[in-house]
Write an enzyme that holds these catalytic residues in place. Structure first.
Site: not given
Length: 306
Positions: A103-106
């Site tokens: 879950d990095i939401k880049r």
């Protein structure tokens, strides 16, 4: 990797992903004390505490669930030691044969997006060698900057047979400030859903679902009915269940007629279950057993409506 994820969901009858989002407030005192005795009240001590916390929970639930979702910010707050704990957590989950959703939401562009894709889906070229960084199976992405921010991840994912979950309609209360804004009479999230469908149209697993999935919050079931139709081949990662207020019935619009098509996240509802009145009997010493009980209850709750 989408075939592995769907296969494990079917085998376990558990469309559940456990969010490994450790906060020191969730880590029982006895674990913190042991870590601080060894490393002091330092970033290293905090990282050791969350690693031991994660490991105990994974040991308790890995046979019940198909996937985990570590949220990188919860590790980054502890600097380099925290990122090492993130890496150790990912590797340990891999040893347990869990699917790992980073879950990095880049959401950047160009060479920056390419670097993020290499770092999280890998590999990166080092001299004559190709080496993996964090090496998750899926990542979460913010599409606000358009195709330039998404295509590098999809290109890397295709080579690695990995995937992504792209934010479409998120579970937070203020999501509508942008996602519900009307453009030519339609909310923005519908345009994003159509784009997700387009991005994943030629990247479909044997299970019939695309490696390019979406994030749609359980707190907005009416919108979920729309996005499910707009993204028929997208697997949907569903946050918002439990602690954020959504019920099992709210999850239904994200699933297909076969009870597939979605995987539901629960983070603090599982990893901090021992703090809930329902599971207080386990106590802090047996926090991982409380997490296991919470997973079993969640599985039964979802099964009751599918």
């Amino acid at each position: 990797m989408i075939d592995k994820l769907v296969g494990k969901i079917k085998k376990l009858n558990a469309p559940i992903v456990v969010g490994l989002d450790p906060n020191l407030a969730f880590v029982p005192d006895h674990i913190q004390k042991k870590a601080f005795n060894e490393y002091g009240e330092t970033l290293e001590g905090a990282a050791e505490a969350i690693w031991q916390f994660n490991k105990a929970i994974v040991d308790a639930v890995y046979d019940l669930i198909p996937a985990v979702k570590p949220q990188i910010a919860m590790y980054e707050q502890f600097g380099l030691p925290g990122l090492e704990a993130f890496h150790r957590t990912v590797e340990y989950c891999r040893q347990k044969d869990l699917v790992i959703i980073g879950d990095i939401k880049r959401g950047d562009i160009g060479s920056t997006s390419e670097a993020y894709a290499r770092g999280h889906l890998g590999p990166v070229k080092v001299g004559s060698r190709s080496l993996y960084g964090f090496n998750e199976d899926f990542v979460t992405l913010n599409p606000y900057m358009g195709s330039d921010s998404i295509n590098p991840f999809i290109n890397t994912a295709k080579k690695e047979k990995k995937g992504a979950f792209i934010l479409v309609k998120t579970s937070n209360p203020s999501s509508g400030e942008f996602q519900d804004r009307l453009i030519d009479g339609r909310p923005l999230f519908e345009y994003v859903a159509e784009k997700v469908n387009e991005w994943g149209s030629d990247y479909v697993g044997e299970c019939g679902y695309s490696y390019v999935g979406a994030v749609v919050g359980a707190t907005y079931p009416e919108q979920a009915r729309i996005t499910r139709k707009l993204m028929p081949k997208a697997y949907i990662l569903v946050p918002g269940y439990g602690a954020q207020g959504a019920t099992a019935k709210d999850l239904l619009p994200n699933f297909d007629e076969n009870g597939l098509g979605a995987i539901v996240n629960s983070s603090r509802g599982i990893i901090a279950a021992y703090k809930q009145e329902k599971y207080a009997k386990f106590g802090a010493e047996h926090f991982a057993d409380a997490s296991r009980a919470a997973v079993i209850d969640m599985q039964k709750d979802i099964a009751s409506v599918l």
